[in-house]
Design a protein around this motif. Structure first.
Motif, PDB file in Angstrom:
ATOM      1  N   GLU A  59       0.830  -1.200   0.000  1.00  0.00           N
ATOM      2  CA  GLU A  59       0.000   0.000   0.000  1.00  0.00           C
ATOM      3  C   GLU A  59       0.869   1.257   0.000  1.00  0.00           C
ATOM      4  N   VAL A  60       1.932   1.232   0.793  1.00  0.00           N
ATOM      5  CA  VAL A  60       2.840   2.375   0.835  1.00  0.00           C
ATOM      6  C   VAL A  60       3.515   2.566  -0.523  1.00  0.00           C
ATOM      7  N   ALA A  61       3.915   1.461  -1.140  1.00  0.00           N
ATOM      8  CA  ALA A  61       4.549   1.557  -2.456  1.00  0.00           C
ATOM      9  C   ALA A  61       3.574   2.136  -3.484  1.00  0.00           C
ATOM     10  N   GLN A  62       2.302   1.677  -3.425  1.00  0.00           N
ATOM     11  CA  GLN A  62       1.299   2.198  -4.343  1.00  0.00           C
ATOM     12  C   GLN A  62       1.047   3.687  -4.099  1.00  0.00           C
TER      13      GLN A  62
ATOM     14  N   GLU B  27       1.575   6.717  -6.716  1.00  0.00           N
ATOM     15  CA  GLU B  27       0.544   7.689  -7.056  1.00  0.00           C
ATOM     16  C   GLU B  27       0.993   9.109  -6.732  1.00  0.00           C
ATOM     17  N   LYS B  28       1.709   9.245  -5.635  1.00  0.00           N
ATOM     18  CA  LYS B  28       2.222  10.561  -5.271  1.00  0.00           C
ATOM     19  C   LYS B  28       3.199  11.062  -6.318  1.00  0.00           C
ATOM     20  N   GLN B  29       4.072  10.173  -6.788  1.00  0.00           N
ATOM     21  CA  GLN B  29       5.019  10.571  -7.821  1.00  0.00           C
ATOM     22  C   GLN B  29       4.301  10.945  -9.115  1.00  0.00           C
ATOM     23  N   GLN B  30       3.256  10.170  -9.455  1.00  0.00           N
ATOM     24  CA  GLN B  30       2.492  10.501 -10.646  1.00  0.00           C
ATOM     25  C   GLN B  30       1.807  11.849 -10.508  1.00  0.00           C
ATOM     26  N   ALA B  31       1.229  12.099  -9.309  1.00  0.00           N
ATOM     27  CA  ALA B  31       0.572  13.380  -9.072  1.00  0.00           C
ATOM     28  C   ALA B  31       1.573  14.533  -9.164  1.00  0.00           C
ATOM     29  N   GLU B  32       2.748  14.329  -8.600  1.00  0.00           N
ATOM     30  CA  GLU B  32       3.780  15.365  -8.685  1.00  0.00           C
ATOM     31  C   GLU B  32       4.214  15.588 -10.126  1.00  0.00           C
ATOM     32  N   ARG B  33       4.307  14.483 -10.877  1.00  0.00           N
ATOM     33  CA  ARG B  33       4.701  14.614 -12.273  1.00  0.00           C
ATOM     34  C   ARG B  33       3.650  15.407 -13.054  1.00  0.00           C
ATOM     35  N   GLU B  34       2.367  15.108 -12.807  1.00  0.00           N
ATOM     36  CA  GLU B  34       1.302  15.849 -13.483  1.00  0.00           C
ATOM     37  C   GLU B  34       1.302  17.312 -13.070  1.00  0.00           C
ATOM     38  N   PHE B  35       1.570  17.550 -11.798  1.00  0.00           N
ATOM     39  CA  PHE B  35       1.603  18.931 -11.303  1.00  0.00           C
ATOM     40  C   PHE B  35       2.697  19.713 -12.005  1.00  0.00           C
ATOM     41  N   TYR B  36       3.884  19.126 -12.073  1.00  0.00           N
ATOM     42  CA  TYR B  36       4.990  19.833 -12.716  1.00  0.00           C
ATOM     43  C   TYR B  36       4.775  19.960 -14.223  1.00  0.00           C
ATOM     44  N   ARG B  37       4.075  18.972 -14.795  1.00  0.00           N
ATOM     45  CA  ARG B  37       3.758  19.089 -16.220  1.00  0.00           C
ATOM     46  C   ARG B  37       2.806  20.260 -16.458  1.00  0.00           C
TER      47      ARG B  37
END
Length: 444
Positions: free
Chosen positions: A289-292, A296-306
């Motif tokens: 769960e922590v890995a997931q 998701e946090k990394q994906q959200a950060e990536r979308e934010f920076y995009r």
């Protein structure tokens, strides 16, 4: 060991001395004469005396020497020392004690004669999760206070008894108390260092007195302040313990510490924990769960920076377009101002040119009037009809030539000054011609 050899040698000498007369024909006893048997007995007695009088102290080991007449002394230095047939109680300077989780291949692992190794036990944390806890403890004895060392050696008799009856029970009690102070989840969530600290402190200074308490659950506000709910944790019904304090210091159980025996905890750490199967499964799910969540946090950060990148790109394009339009605006403004300045300059130029031409026309008019007046005077003076006709012809041709050569401005701007003038240039010329004709009629 040398004393035992001495006793055996003495027994050998006595046996050969007694058996020689009985078994005279025995080939085995031919070498043992009475003299040799007595010599063997003497050597055994000498060895027994020497070994009973002296002993060799090994490095890293303290010895309590208890004499037959009741005296005792402590030996902390290696080498040969006297014991006078006294009893020796050797104790290592540092006592390694380990709890090990056995493996299927190597069991408890490599053993050492200087270390006490036992199989790790199961202990229950505050949330009832059980685990085998492997620890590594090193206890140091007091080699400064001789009387205290002798007291410990006298009361425990042997090093092994000291470890089994004093040290290991304190280790077990420290682990048990420390497990009560935290949940298994707390341990894996960052309180492992607290576990080691509580464990070592209780070993050295005494066990904590624990008190039970109720952990009140706080309400969580959902949505607005009018909607609340209380999370009920099934583990909250289990007992919770904490350290009991007085005057800012933890209360400890009296007479239950290694410090009372002059023992110092050099090392006390948890080397490994083997959780029960159910908790391992739950821990694995938590890890997933922590890995997931991290993914998701990394994906959200990536979308934010995009999004930030696209926004910055749009701002850059907007700024570039604004700069281009401002440049065009400035160019058009400058061109319009230039055109206006040129038009204003041309207007001034045309006005000046008009005034010049106006003055030229007036000058020619004055000259023509003067010539007409002169001609009139000449006529009046008595010209013949033939001369007058010739003069009129020449005058007409000259006036026509002057009118032909006269160039007025192509553009005429009538201002306030033109309204105040009596006649225009054209009216002046026409007037001059009419005046000349009238003069001719008068002469006739």
């Amino acid at each position: 060991m040398l004393t035992l050899f001495g006793i055996l040698i003495i027994l050998l000498g006595i046996v050969t001395l007694v058996a020689k007369p009985i078994f005279k024909q025995s080939k085995l006893l031919l070498w043992f004469t009475s003299r040799r048997s007595l010599q063997i007995i003497g050597i055994g007695i000498l060895m027994s005396v020497v070994t009973g009088t002296f002993f060799y102290a090994e490095p890293g080991t303290a010895y309590a020497v208890q004499y037959p007449w009741g005296g005792q002394k402590a030996v902390f230095r290696q080498g040969i020392h006297t014991k006078m047939w006294g009893r020796l109680i050797p104790i290592q300077f540092e006592l390694p004690i380990k709890y090990v989780i056995p493996s299927q291949e190597h069991g408890l692992g490599e053993q050492s004669e200087y270390a006490n190794v036992d199989e790790a036990k199961y202990w229950a944390f505050s949330d009832a999760v059980k685990a085998r806890i492997a620890t590594s403890v090193v206890i140091s004895i007091n080699t400064v206070d001789e009387s205290q060392f002798l007291s410990v050696a006298d009361r425990n008799k042997t090093e092994k008894n000291l470890i089994r009856s004093r040290i290991i029970p304190n280790i077990d009690q420290s682990i048990k108390n420390t497990c009560k102070l935290m949940d298994a989840q707390d341990y894996i969530s960052g309180q492992a260092s607290d576990f080691d600290r509580y464990f070592k402190d209780q070993l050295e200074n005494g066990m904590y007195v624990l008190e039970e308490y109720v952990n009140n659950e706080q309400r969580d506000i959902i949505g607005d302040s009018s909607t609340v709910r209380t999370i009920v944790n099934k583990e909250s019904k289990q007992k919770r313990f904490r350290i009991k304090f007085k005057d800012g210091k933890p209360i400890r159980e009296e007479g239950n510490s290694l410090g009372a025996y002059g023992l110092t905890v050099v090392q006390a750490v948890v080397t490994e924990i083997d959780w029960e199967t159910t908790f391992d499964k739950r821990l694995q799910l938590q890890k997933e769960e922590v890995a997931q969540t991290q993914l998701e946090k990394q994906q959200a950060e990536r979308e934010f920076y995009r999004a930030q990148k696209e926004k910055a790109k749009g701002e850059a394009e907007k700024a570039a377009e604004r700069a281009r339009l401002e440049k065009e605006q400035i160019q058009k403004t400058i061109a319009a101002e230039t055109e206006a300045k040129v038009a204003e300059f041309n207007l001034v130029k045309e006005k000046k040119q008009f005034e010049v031409e106006k003055f030229k026309a007036q000058s020619k008019k004055v000259a023509a009037d003067a010539e007409a007046y002169q001609n009139a005077k000449l006529v009046n003076a008595g010209l013949t009809p033939q001369e007058r006709a010739e003069w009129d012809y020449k005058t007409s041709v000259g006036v026509a030539r002057e009118l032909k050569e006269l160039r007025l401005p192509e553009i005429f701007i009538e201002g306030s000054e033109s309204k105040n003038s009596d006649n225009t240039l054209l009216e002046s010329l026409i007037g001059a011609d009419l005046a000349k004709q009238m003069m001719k009629k008068g002469e006739k």
